[in-house]
Design an enzyme around this catalytic site. Sequence first.
Site, PDB file in Angstrom:
ATOM      1  N   ARG A  93       8.975 -59.524   6.792  1.00 47.61           N
ATOM      2  CA  ARG A  93       8.667 -59.607   5.323  1.00 47.61           C
ATOM      3  C   ARG A  93      10.026 -59.429   4.338  1.00 47.61           C
ATOM      4  NH1 ARG A  93       3.782 -60.241   4.504  1.00 47.61           N
ATOM      5  NH2 ARG A  93       2.347 -59.594   6.240  1.00 47.61           N
ATOM      6  N   ILE A  94      10.089 -59.919   3.147  1.00 51.78           N
ATOM      7  CA  ILE A  94      11.289 -59.649   2.435  1.00 51.78           C
ATOM      8  C   ILE A  94      11.129 -58.465   1.963  1.00 51.78           C
ATOM      9  CG2 ILE A  94      12.570 -60.532   0.491  1.00 51.78           C
ATOM     10  CD1 ILE A  94      12.139 -63.348   1.284  1.00 51.78           C
ATOM     11  N   HIS A 111      19.560 -60.997  12.275  1.00 50.44           N
ATOM     12  CA  HIS A 111      19.231 -62.376  12.226  1.00 50.44           C
ATOM     13  C   HIS A 111      19.687 -63.306  13.260  1.00 50.44           C
ATOM     14  CE1 HIS A 111      17.411 -65.660  10.394  1.00 50.44           C
ATOM     15  NE2 HIS A 111      18.538 -66.395  10.431  1.00 50.44           N
ATOM     16  N   GLU A 176      21.982 -59.620  20.493  1.00 46.44           N
ATOM     17  CA  GLU A 176      21.498 -58.601  19.474  1.00 46.44           C
ATOM     18  C   GLU A 176      21.439 -57.282  20.097  1.00 46.44           C
ATOM     19  OE1 GLU A 176      17.785 -60.142  17.501  1.00 46.44           O
ATOM     20  OE2 GLU A 176      18.332 -62.080  18.073  1.00 46.44           O
TER      21      GLU A 176
HETATM   22  C1  GRF Z   1      14.941 -61.014  16.818  1.00 52.17           C
HETATM   23  O1  GRF Z   1      15.419 -62.150  17.060  1.00 52.17           O
HETATM   24  C2  GRF Z   1      15.615 -60.730  15.348  1.00 52.17           C
HETATM   25  O2  GRF Z   1      16.903 -61.126  15.225  1.00 52.17           O
HETATM   26  C3  GRF Z   1      14.731 -61.421  14.264  1.00 52.17           C
HETATM   27  O3  GRF Z   1      13.400 -61.236  14.763  1.00 52.17           O
HETATM   28  C4  GRF Z   1      13.452 -61.122  16.324  1.00 52.17           C
HETATM   29  C5  GRF Z   1      12.802 -59.738  16.718  1.00 52.17           C
HETATM   30  O4  GRF Z   1      12.875 -59.602  18.036  1.00 52.17           O
HETATM   31  N1  GRF Z   1      14.964 -60.573  13.092  1.00 52.17           N
HETATM   32  P1  GRF Z   1      12.281 -58.063  18.483  1.00 52.17           P
HETATM   33  O5  GRF Z   1      10.610 -57.720  17.727  1.00 52.17           O
HETATM   34  O6  GRF Z   1      13.219 -57.190  17.958  1.00 52.17           O
HETATM   35  O7  GRF Z   1      12.129 -58.154  20.064  1.00 52.17           O
END
Ligand code: GRF
Length: 206
Positions: A93-94, A111, A176
Site C-alpha cells: 500500500r501507499i 523496490h 535486496e
Molecule cells: C520485494 O521484491 C520488494 O522489493 C518489493 O516486494 C517484494 C517483497 O518480497 N517491494 P518479500 O515479501 O520481502 O519476500
Amino acid sequence: MGDHTLVVLASGRGTNLQSLLDRTGDGTIPGKVVMVVSDVPGAQALKRAEERGVYTRVLDYSTFPRKSDYERALVETLEEVQPGLICLAGYMRIVGPTIVKRFSGRIMNIHPSLLPAFPGLEAQRQALEYGVKITGCTVHFVDTGMDTGPIIMQDSCPVEDGDTPDTLAERILKIEHRLYPEAVRLFFQNKLEVLGRRVHSREVGK
Ligand code: GRF
C-alpha cells in the site's frame, strides 16, 4: 520507544523482513525489530516474526470502511511504539501523507528496480517488457509519491535472455537481502546524510 527500534510493514511472504530479522539478530544492524505490522491476515511475514518472538499486529485492510480509517489505525499503532525507523518490506500500500509527515525521514522502502525506472507494481515485468539489459533494486526514503523518495542505495544485476518475471525477481531478491540490511545499518549508525534528493553515506572508505 527508542532510536534503534525498527517496525516493519509487510503484506506478503516477508523474505526482506527475514533479512532484517537475521541481521538485527546477529548484531550486524545495531537495532531491533520491535513490531511487524501487516494489512493482510495470515501473511507469511507474520509467521516469520512470530518465530523470532517479535510482536505482530494485523490491521486487516478489508475491515476498514475507508482508507482514512485504516491510515488512522496505522498511525495510532506506530505512535504506540514510536519506532526509530519504519521499513516497508513488500508492503503493498501507499503510505498516506499523515504517516509520511509524522515519521518524516524515518521511513524506508525497497523496490525491485533501478528507480526512477519502473516504479509501482510488477517492476520486474516492466523491466522485461521494456527490454533493459540491466536492472536491480533501490532502497529509498519514502515520501508521498509512489517510489519517488531520495535514493539511499542501489545495486544492479543483468537481465538474461531467457528471463521470466520470476527468474529475474529471484536474481534481484538476492541483492535486496544484502542491500536493505546495509541501508538500515547505516541509518542506525547515523551514517546517512540527506541533502535534498541526495543521500550521502558517511562510511569510511566509500
Ligand atoms: C520485494 O521484491 C520488494 O522489493 C518489493 O516486494 C517484494 C517483497 O518480497 N517491494 P518479500 O515479501 O520481502 O519476500
